[in-house]
Design a protein around this motif. Structure first.
Motif, mmCIF file in Angstrom:
data_model
loop_
_atom_site.group_PDB
_atom_site.id
_atom_site.type_symbol
_atom_site.label_atom_id
_atom_site.label_comp_id
_atom_site.label_asym_id
_atom_site.label_seq_id
_atom_site.Cartn_x
_atom_site.Cartn_y
_atom_site.Cartn_z
ATOM 1 N N LEU A 76 49.192 40.958 43.961
ATOM 2 C CA LEU A 76 50.512 41.559 43.747
ATOM 3 C C LEU A 76 50.380 43.033 43.391
ATOM 4 O O LEU A 76 51.124 43.877 43.893
ATOM 5 C CB LEU A 76 51.249 40.801 42.644
ATOM 6 C CG LEU A 76 51.606 39.332 42.944
ATOM 7 C CD1 LEU A 76 52.188 38.682 41.701
ATOM 8 C CD2 LEU A 76 52.586 39.248 44.097
ATOM 9 N N LEU A 77 49.424 43.362 42.529
ATOM 10 C CA LEU A 77 49.200 44.748 42.128
ATOM 11 C C LEU A 77 48.659 45.574 43.283
ATOM 12 O O LEU A 77 49.106 46.712 43.516
ATOM 13 C CB LEU A 77 48.221 44.796 40.950
ATOM 14 C CG LEU A 77 47.751 46.197 40.513
ATOM 15 C CD1 LEU A 77 48.928 47.024 40.031
ATOM 16 C CD2 LEU A 77 46.671 46.084 39.448
ATOM 17 N N ILE A 78 47.712 45.028 44.022
ATOM 18 C CA ILE A 78 47.076 45.758 45.111
ATOM 19 C C ILE A 78 48.079 46.119 46.195
ATOM 20 O O ILE A 78 48.025 47.205 46.777
ATOM 21 C CB ILE A 78 45.916 44.931 45.704
ATOM 22 C CG1 ILE A 78 44.730 44.925 44.729
ATOM 23 C CG2 ILE A 78 45.481 45.476 47.050
ATOM 24 C CD1 ILE A 78 44.086 46.269 44.494
ATOM 25 N N GLY A 79 49.018 45.216 46.495
ATOM 26 C CA GLY A 79 50.039 45.515 47.490
ATOM 27 C C GLY A 79 50.859 46.728 47.096
ATOM 28 O O GLY A 79 51.157 47.596 47.927
ATOM 29 N N TRP A 80 51.241 46.800 45.831
ATOM 30 C CA TRP A 80 52.007 47.944 45.325
ATOM 31 C C TRP A 80 51.170 49.222 45.396
ATOM 32 O O TRP A 80 51.664 50.276 45.787
ATOM 33 C CB TRP A 80 52.426 47.651 43.882
ATOM 34 C CG TRP A 80 53.144 48.764 43.200
ATOM 35 C CD1 TRP A 80 54.469 49.119 43.355
ATOM 36 C CD2 TRP A 80 52.601 49.692 42.245
ATOM 37 N NE1 TRP A 80 54.778 50.193 42.546
ATOM 38 C CE2 TRP A 80 53.650 50.568 41.859
ATOM 39 C CE3 TRP A 80 51.349 49.860 41.682
ATOM 40 C CZ2 TRP A 80 53.469 51.587 40.946
ATOM 41 C CZ3 TRP A 80 51.156 50.882 40.758
ATOM 42 C CH2 TRP A 80 52.203 51.735 40.406
ATOM 43 N N LEU A 81 49.897 49.131 45.042
ATOM 44 C CA LEU A 81 49.020 50.305 45.085
ATOM 45 C C LEU A 81 48.832 50.829 46.511
ATOM 46 O O LEU A 81 48.756 52.042 46.729
ATOM 47 C CB LEU A 81 47.649 49.967 44.481
ATOM 48 C CG LEU A 81 47.571 49.892 42.965
ATOM 49 C CD1 LEU A 81 46.190 49.406 42.533
ATOM 50 C CD2 LEU A 81 47.865 51.267 42.333
ATOM 51 N N CYS A 82 48.751 49.922 47.480
ATOM 52 C CA CYS A 82 48.597 50.349 48.872
ATOM 53 C C CYS A 82 49.774 51.213 49.313
ATOM 54 O O CYS A 82 49.588 52.254 49.959
ATOM 55 C CB CYS A 82 48.473 49.131 49.792
ATOM 56 S SG CYS A 82 46.851 48.361 49.790
ATOM 57 N N ASP A 83 50.992 50.790 48.959
ATOM 58 C CA ASP A 83 52.174 51.584 49.299
ATOM 59 C C ASP A 83 52.204 52.904 48.534
ATOM 60 O O ASP A 83 52.701 53.914 49.039
ATOM 61 C CB ASP A 83 53.449 50.796 48.982
ATOM 62 C CG ASP A 83 53.760 49.743 50.039
ATOM 63 O OD1 ASP A 83 53.375 49.948 51.206
ATOM 64 O OD2 ASP A 83 54.382 48.723 49.697
ATOM 65 N N ARG A 84 51.661 52.917 47.334
ATOM 66 C CA ARG A 84 51.783 54.091 46.462
ATOM 67 C C ARG A 84 50.676 55.123 46.684
ATOM 68 O O ARG A 84 50.965 56.313 46.857
ATOM 69 C CB ARG A 84 51.788 53.637 44.992
ATOM 70 C CG ARG A 84 52.117 54.766 44.023
ATOM 71 C CD ARG A 84 52.361 54.240 42.625
ATOM 72 N NE ARG A 84 52.613 55.324 41.687
ATOM 73 C CZ ARG A 84 53.781 55.916 41.499
ATOM 74 N NH1 ARG A 84 54.829 55.509 42.200
ATOM 75 N NH2 ARG A 84 53.924 56.892 40.613
ATOM 76 N N ILE A 85 49.418 54.704 46.677
ATOM 77 C CA ILE A 85 48.330 55.685 46.805
ATOM 78 C C ILE A 85 47.565 55.538 48.110
ATOM 79 O O ILE A 85 46.665 56.335 48.405
ATOM 80 C CB ILE A 85 47.325 55.580 45.629
ATOM 81 C CG1 ILE A 85 46.605 54.228 45.651
ATOM 82 C CG2 ILE A 85 48.044 55.786 44.308
ATOM 83 C CD1 ILE A 85 45.511 54.108 44.604
#
Length: 468
Positions: A76-85
């Motif tokens: 869940l965290l990694i998906g958000w990070l992919c979109d962000r950084i």
């Protein structure tokens, strides 16, 4: 998010590593392969670990659950990070940091410390989300299903290779160098951890976030939404019921693969009286199907999409999942080895095709929050593994546990009929699919014209030589 200049061919450009899309494809599957290898690297050595640490059946069950539990939250965290950084920095960080618990598990001296390290290692399972995300932004709609399926399938192959490779590495330390068995399994994990760390550095240097550059540069040019919109898009994606349907569906295929990777070696050792190496070899046959099975799921997903649009992709997903459930129920009833192995392979074929079929649908759910969708659906795989893991920690017979899981998978397959798309989205994706195919045809035509010109020049040169 609709990035430009995505590759419209995978196999035609397979060896053109000068293309950033192809180079990224190869780095993603190899990185995921190593992560998967490390994630389940201890599984084929559990016969040794169980005896050394005096683990009970319940404690072994808890380690199985631990190995996949933390991955739910990590994905869940990694998906958000992919979109962000961006996927490049996200993968680099995951690989370099994830190498630490892989090597650190060698410090475990009892059940509690072993459980903590097993839990921490599970975080590298989030690498799957980055793999699917990165290939999704690099490849066009006409090949994205097979690109996603192949990168993930070859990565999942690590779960099969580790079943026989880790006992071999262990044997090299014990037999070749004379280490004790206690030191052998620990040093084997250190080797894998070092490989992951070095791959993280290579990922940073050899890839970029998108075909046209890294996210920071694209945002500076106004080609991507600002970072502040990522979180809002993430939570908006969570409201889509299709995301949660795919969450359950992926739990019914990838979640079951994770479970089998964890228990297969012990299952064949305890129920068919096989030794460490033989049990690992048989268990490896399940994971080794990833070399082509998941790719088939993606290829057929693209083909069904070409014929019947997005609803065709969902229908293919149903077929794969339904057959997986039936095959697993059949495997659960096998009591002799020469029948158990082929039914295990049949079950593996449909399981991995279902995984490929799932991620031939994922890129089309919400393009503004691709990371959110990929992360949530990927987390569903681990949630399914956690749920299935509880069946293997109690007193229930493991063959009966497989039968129950097969029934659940068969019922879950019907959820694919509820993954629906609007008429507008169907029309848009048909247009995008056609545009990608036109681009492929143009490239083939340009190559054919170039070859024709070379042939004509050769003929003219030969005629000139004859005349002279």
């Amino acid at each position: 998010m609709e990035l430009q200049n995505k590759a419209t061919s995978l196999w035609g450009n397979f060896f053109k590593i000068s293309m950033v899309q192809i180079r990224t494809f190869h780095m993603t599957w190899f990185s995921f392969f190593l992560c998967f290898f490390a994630w389940f690297g201890i599984a084929p050595l559990m016969l040794i670990v169980r005896d050394e640490l005096n683990l009970t059946k319940e404690q072994v069950g808890w380690t199985i659950i631990a190995s996949v539990t933390v991955t739910i939250f990590a994905r869940l965290l990694i998906g958000w990070l992919c979109d962000r950084i961006g996927p490049r920095l996200t993968y680099t960080g995951l690989l370099t940091l994830g190498a630490l618990p892989v090597m650190g598990i060698g410090l475990a001296q009892d059940f509690q410390s072993f459980l903590i390290f097993r839990l921490a290692i599970g975080a590298i399972g989030a690498s799957f989300v980055i793999t699917q995300y990165h290939t999704s932004v690099m490849f066009a709609p006409n090949v994205v299903g097979q690109a996603n399926a192949t990168s993930a399938g070859w990565g999942n192959l690590g779960g099969g290779v580790t079943q026989f490779a880790m006992p071999m590495i262990f044997s090299i330390f014990v037999v070749g160098f004379g280490f004790s068995e206690a030191a052998g399994w620990r040093l084997s994990m250190v080797v894998v951890g070092i490989a992951i760390f070095l791959t993280g550095i290579a990922y940073y240097k050899l890839t970029q976030d998108a075909p046209d550059g890294n996210y920071a540069d694209l945002r500076a040019k106004g080609m991507l939404p600002p970072k502040k919109s990522v979180t809002a898009d993430y939570f908006e994606a969570l409201k889509d019921s299709r995301v949660w349907l795919l969450f359950v569906i992926y739990g019914a295929c990838f979640g079951i693969e994770l479970t089998v990777n964890n228990v297969a070696a012990l299952y064949f050792a305890d129920y068919f009286d096989l030794g460490l190496v033989a049990a690992g070899g048989v268990a490896a046959s399940f994971g080794l199907m990833n070399i082509f099975a998941r790719t088939l799921g993606g290829i057929f997903g693209d083909n069904y999409g070409a014929l019947w649009g997005l609803k065709g992709r969902a229908f293919w997903l149903f077929i794969c999942l339904f057959c997986e459930g039936l095959a697993l129920m059949l495997f659960s009833q096998m009591q002799v080895l020469f029948l158990a192995i082929p039914t295990l392979i049949l079950f593996s074929l449909f399981t991995q095709m279902a995984e490929g079929a799932t991620y031939s649908v994922v890129p089309f759910i919400n393009k503004k929050a691709l990371g959110a969708v990929a992360g949530v659906v990927g987390a569903g795989g681990n949630a399914g593994a956690v749920a299935a893991g509880f069946l293997f920690k109690g007193s229930i017979d493991w063959s009966e546990a497989f039968l129950i899981i097969g029934m659940v998978v068969t019922v879950a397959s019907f959820l694919a009929f509820f993954v629906r798309f609007s008429t507008r989205q169907e029309d848009e994706e048909r247009a995008n699919f056609a545009a990608a195919n036109i681009e492929t045809i143009k490239l083939k035509a340009a190559k054919a014209n170039a070859d024709l010109e070379l042939a004509l020049e050769a003929i003219k040169s030969k005629q000139a030589a004859l005349q002279s």
